[in-house]
Design an enzyme around this catalytic site. Sequence first.
Site, PDB file in Angstrom:
ATOM      1  N   GLN A  51       0.811  -1.223   0.000  1.00  0.00           N
ATOM      2  CA  GLN A  51       0.000   0.000   0.000  1.00  0.00           C
ATOM      3  C   GLN A  51       0.842   1.271   0.000  1.00  0.00           C
ATOM      4  O   GLN A  51       0.335   2.348  -0.318  1.00  0.00           O
ATOM      5  CB  GLN A  51      -0.946   0.012   1.206  1.00  0.00           C
ATOM      6  CG  GLN A  51      -2.029  -1.064   1.132  1.00  0.00           C
ATOM      7  CD  GLN A  51      -2.868  -1.075   2.389  1.00  0.00           C
ATOM      8  OE1 GLN A  51      -2.502  -1.680   3.380  1.00  0.00           O
ATOM      9  NE2 GLN A  51      -3.993  -0.388   2.365  1.00  0.00           N
ATOM     10  N   LEU A  92      -7.548   1.265   3.679  1.00  0.00           N
ATOM     11  CA  LEU A  92      -6.954   2.592   3.534  1.00  0.00           C
ATOM     12  C   LEU A  92      -6.699   2.940   2.065  1.00  0.00           C
ATOM     13  O   LEU A  92      -6.589   4.111   1.717  1.00  0.00           O
ATOM     14  CB  LEU A  92      -5.644   2.680   4.330  1.00  0.00           C
ATOM     15  CG  LEU A  92      -5.818   2.574   5.849  1.00  0.00           C
ATOM     16  CD1 LEU A  92      -4.474   2.492   6.549  1.00  0.00           C
ATOM     17  CD2 LEU A  92      -6.633   3.751   6.379  1.00  0.00           C
ATOM     18  N   HIS A 133      -6.774  -9.893   5.158  1.00  0.00           N
ATOM     19  CA  HIS A 133      -6.914  -8.705   4.296  1.00  0.00           C
ATOM     20  C   HIS A 133      -5.526  -8.190   3.882  1.00  0.00           C
ATOM     21  O   HIS A 133      -5.281  -7.912   2.703  1.00  0.00           O
ATOM     22  CB  HIS A 133      -7.715  -7.650   5.069  1.00  0.00           C
ATOM     23  CG  HIS A 133      -7.865  -6.329   4.383  1.00  0.00           C
ATOM     24  ND1 HIS A 133      -9.092  -5.830   3.993  1.00  0.00           N
ATOM     25  CD2 HIS A 133      -6.955  -5.380   4.029  1.00  0.00           C
ATOM     26  CE1 HIS A 133      -8.915  -4.643   3.424  1.00  0.00           C
ATOM     27  NE2 HIS A 133      -7.630  -4.347   3.441  1.00  0.00           N
ATOM     28  N   GLU A 134      -4.607  -8.079   4.855  1.00  0.00           N
ATOM     29  CA  GLU A 134      -3.263  -7.559   4.553  1.00  0.00           C
ATOM     30  C   GLU A 134      -2.472  -8.536   3.691  1.00  0.00           C
ATOM     31  O   GLU A 134      -1.713  -8.129   2.809  1.00  0.00           O
ATOM     32  CB  GLU A 134      -2.482  -7.252   5.837  1.00  0.00           C
ATOM     33  CG  GLU A 134      -3.118  -6.259   6.792  1.00  0.00           C
ATOM     34  CD  GLU A 134      -3.560  -4.958   6.162  1.00  0.00           C
ATOM     35  OE1 GLU A 134      -3.053  -4.591   5.093  1.00  0.00           O
ATOM     36  OE2 GLU A 134      -4.453  -4.312   6.733  1.00  0.00           O
TER      37      GLU A 134
END
Length: 181
Positions: A51, A92, A133-134
């Site tokens: 990210q 995010l 998720h990560e």
Amino acid sequence: MALKTILEYPDPRLRTRAQPVTRFDAELGRLSDDMFETMYSAPGIGLAATQVDVHKQVIVIDISSERNEPLVFINPEIVAREGEASTEEGCLSVPGIFDQVKRAAKVRVRARDRQGEAFERDYDDILAVCIQHEMDHLDGKLFVDYLSALKRERIRKKLDKERKERASRPRRSAGDAHRAY
Ligand code: NI
């Protein structure tokens, strides 16, 4: 420490597959410090190196309300999964969007800490969701990939419109600190 820019959907760099970390050195320490600072400031409860456009298998998480329980997962692998749970997720990299995603309810994760020490632990509830998720981010995958193509297109248009509107202003908060990662 330094704040890093968080890439936003549909930035193609979010589709990059992260490489395993091979050197547990000062640079890795700096990267994880910067990732924590960026995650806390966003605010969010988890962040993958992907990210912030660093394509290494590094994840930081802190789900505590006091923001004092930092967890680092380097080269994580899921070695066991159990059950199924649907949770409202946010990201995010997809600011302001929340939707239900079905994942394993419990996971056993094998990873290394920032010193390179290997560990294996079981996680459930929001931590299990957040880790999955990560780990998807490290594979170039986003939570919106689990939604319908129609929903994804609507989200893309909404974010595009918002980006244009806030072109001259700083990045706005992703919303609820306890649901964006
Ligand atoms: Ni995310």
